[in-house]
Scaffold this active site. Structure first.
Site, PDB file in Angstrom:
ATOM      1  N   ARG A  37     -26.675 -21.100  16.863  1.00  0.00           N
ATOM      2  CA  ARG A  37     -27.644 -20.559  16.273  1.00  0.00           C
ATOM      3  C   ARG A  37     -27.603 -19.626  14.966  1.00  0.00           C
ATOM      4  NH1 ARG A  37     -31.344 -23.119  19.174  1.00  0.00           N
ATOM      5  NH2 ARG A  37     -31.180 -23.414  21.387  1.00  0.00           N
ATOM      6  N   GLU A  59     -23.379 -19.198   0.884  1.00  0.00           N
ATOM      7  CA  GLU A  59     -22.968 -17.922   1.026  1.00  0.00           C
ATOM      8  C   GLU A  59     -21.688 -17.733   1.916  1.00  0.00           C
ATOM      9  OE1 GLU A  59     -26.185 -15.671   2.790  1.00  0.00           O
ATOM     10  OE2 GLU A  59     -27.125 -15.462   0.707  1.00  0.00           O
ATOM     11  N   VAL A  60     -21.431 -18.964   2.944  1.00  0.00           N
ATOM     12  CA  VAL A  60     -20.556 -18.749   3.575  1.00  0.00           C
ATOM     13  C   VAL A  60     -19.749 -20.047   3.356  1.00  0.00           C
ATOM     14  CG1 VAL A  60     -19.514 -18.991   6.022  1.00  0.00           C
ATOM     15  CG2 VAL A  60     -21.483 -17.608   5.505  1.00  0.00           C
ATOM     16  N   HIS A  64     -21.066 -26.072   6.516  1.00  0.00           N
ATOM     17  CA  HIS A  64     -21.818 -26.148   7.746  1.00  0.00           C
ATOM     18  C   HIS A  64     -23.209 -26.770   7.492  1.00  0.00           C
ATOM     19  CE1 HIS A  64     -22.535 -22.512   5.308  1.00  0.00           C
ATOM     20  NE2 HIS A  64     -23.529 -22.664   5.306  1.00  0.00           N
TER      21      HIS A  64
HETATM   22  P1  5GP Z   1     -25.187 -20.921   3.515  1.00  0.00           P
HETATM   23  O1  5GP Z   1     -26.310 -19.815   2.634  1.00  0.00           O
HETATM   24  O2  5GP Z   1     -24.013 -20.641   3.306  1.00  0.00           O
HETATM   25  O3  5GP Z   1     -25.640 -22.342   3.394  1.00  0.00           O
HETATM   26  O4  5GP Z   1     -25.738 -20.485   4.995  1.00  0.00           O
HETATM   27  C1  5GP Z   1     -24.962 -19.330   5.720  1.00  0.00           C
HETATM   28  C2  5GP Z   1     -25.810 -19.181   7.042  1.00  0.00           C
HETATM   29  O5  5GP Z   1     -25.020 -18.481   7.923  1.00  0.00           O
HETATM   30  C3  5GP Z   1     -27.133 -18.256   6.706  1.00  0.00           C
HETATM   31  O6  5GP Z   1     -28.318 -19.040   7.090  1.00  0.00           O
HETATM   32  C4  5GP Z   1     -26.839 -17.117   7.436  1.00  0.00           C
HETATM   33  O7  5GP Z   1     -28.236 -16.882   8.268  1.00  0.00           O
HETATM   34  C5  5GP Z   1     -26.064 -17.629   8.655  1.00  0.00           C
HETATM   35  N1  5GP Z   1     -24.936 -16.469   9.239  1.00  0.00           N
HETATM   36  C6  5GP Z   1     -24.397 -15.398   8.427  1.00  0.00           C
HETATM   37  N2  5GP Z   1     -23.785 -14.499   9.026  1.00  0.00           N
HETATM   38  C7  5GP Z   1     -23.942 -15.061  10.320  1.00  0.00           C
HETATM   39  C8  5GP Z   1     -23.259 -14.785  11.579  1.00  0.00           C
HETATM   40  O8  5GP Z   1     -22.566 -13.665  11.522  1.00  0.00           O
HETATM   41  N3  5GP Z   1     -23.604 -15.463  12.717  1.00  0.00           N
HETATM   42  C9  5GP Z   1     -24.528 -16.671  12.789  1.00  0.00           C
HETATM   43  N4  5GP Z   1     -24.817 -17.282  13.679  1.00  0.00           N
HETATM   44  N5  5GP Z   1     -25.203 -16.850  11.489  1.00  0.00           N
HETATM   45  C10 5GP Z   1     -24.850 -16.377  10.337  1.00  0.00           C
END
Ligand code: 5GP
Ligand code: ZN
Length: 115
Positions: A29, A95-96, A100
């Site tokens: 989640r 951001e990550v 994903h």
């Molecule tokens: P992006 O912006 O890279 O597509 O999405 C990264 C997602 O990772 C975001 O929706 C954010 O809420 C989620 N996220 C960031 N840090 C963590 C974490 O430590 N645990 C979990 N479960 N989600 C995270």
């Protein structure tokens, strides 16, 4: 030891609420959900984004998509529908940098993009 957040979740170094797993994928989640159901689906192996994953291992990319569908089914989203998003690169707001898929659902999700 790695500085990749999602590799650390795969390694069990950072806790996550896991909802689905296979030999080479993990689904958990989102910590800051944007919909009633918001699950992140990743390959256990590190690839930066969906383009890198598709280039390096297209079969694994297919298994990540199958895991997204399995999560949607398991979470009860398949009937009403849902959205899968792979943010890729700077303009997407990624951001990550461990690929994903966001599986989002549980309410009408509105327009695909803000106007
Ligand atoms: P992006 O912006 O890279 O597509 O999405 C990264 C997602 O990772 C975001 O929706 C954010 O809420 C989620 N996220 C960031 N840090 C963590 C974490 O430590 N645990 C979990 N479960 N989600 C995270
Ligand atoms: Zn990683």
């Amino acid at each position: 030891m790695t500085d990749c957040l999602f590799c650390r979740i795969v390694a069990g170094e950072i806790p996550a609420t896991v909802v689905h797993e296979t030999d080479d994928t993990l689904a958990f989640r989102d910590i800051d959900p944007k919909a009633p159901t918001h699950v992140l689906v990743i390959p256990r192996a590190h690839h930066t984004d969906v383009a890198a994953l598709a280039a390096a291992d297209p079969a694994l990319a297919g298994r990540v998509l199958a895991a997204c569908a399995a999560v949607a089914e398991q979470e009860g989203l398949a009937g009403d529908g849902y959205r899968v998003i792979f943010n890729t690169g700077r303009f997407s707001g990624q951001e990550v940098f461990h690929v994903h898929g966001h599986v989002l659902g549980g309410r009408p999700l509105g327009r695909m993009l803000a106007a």
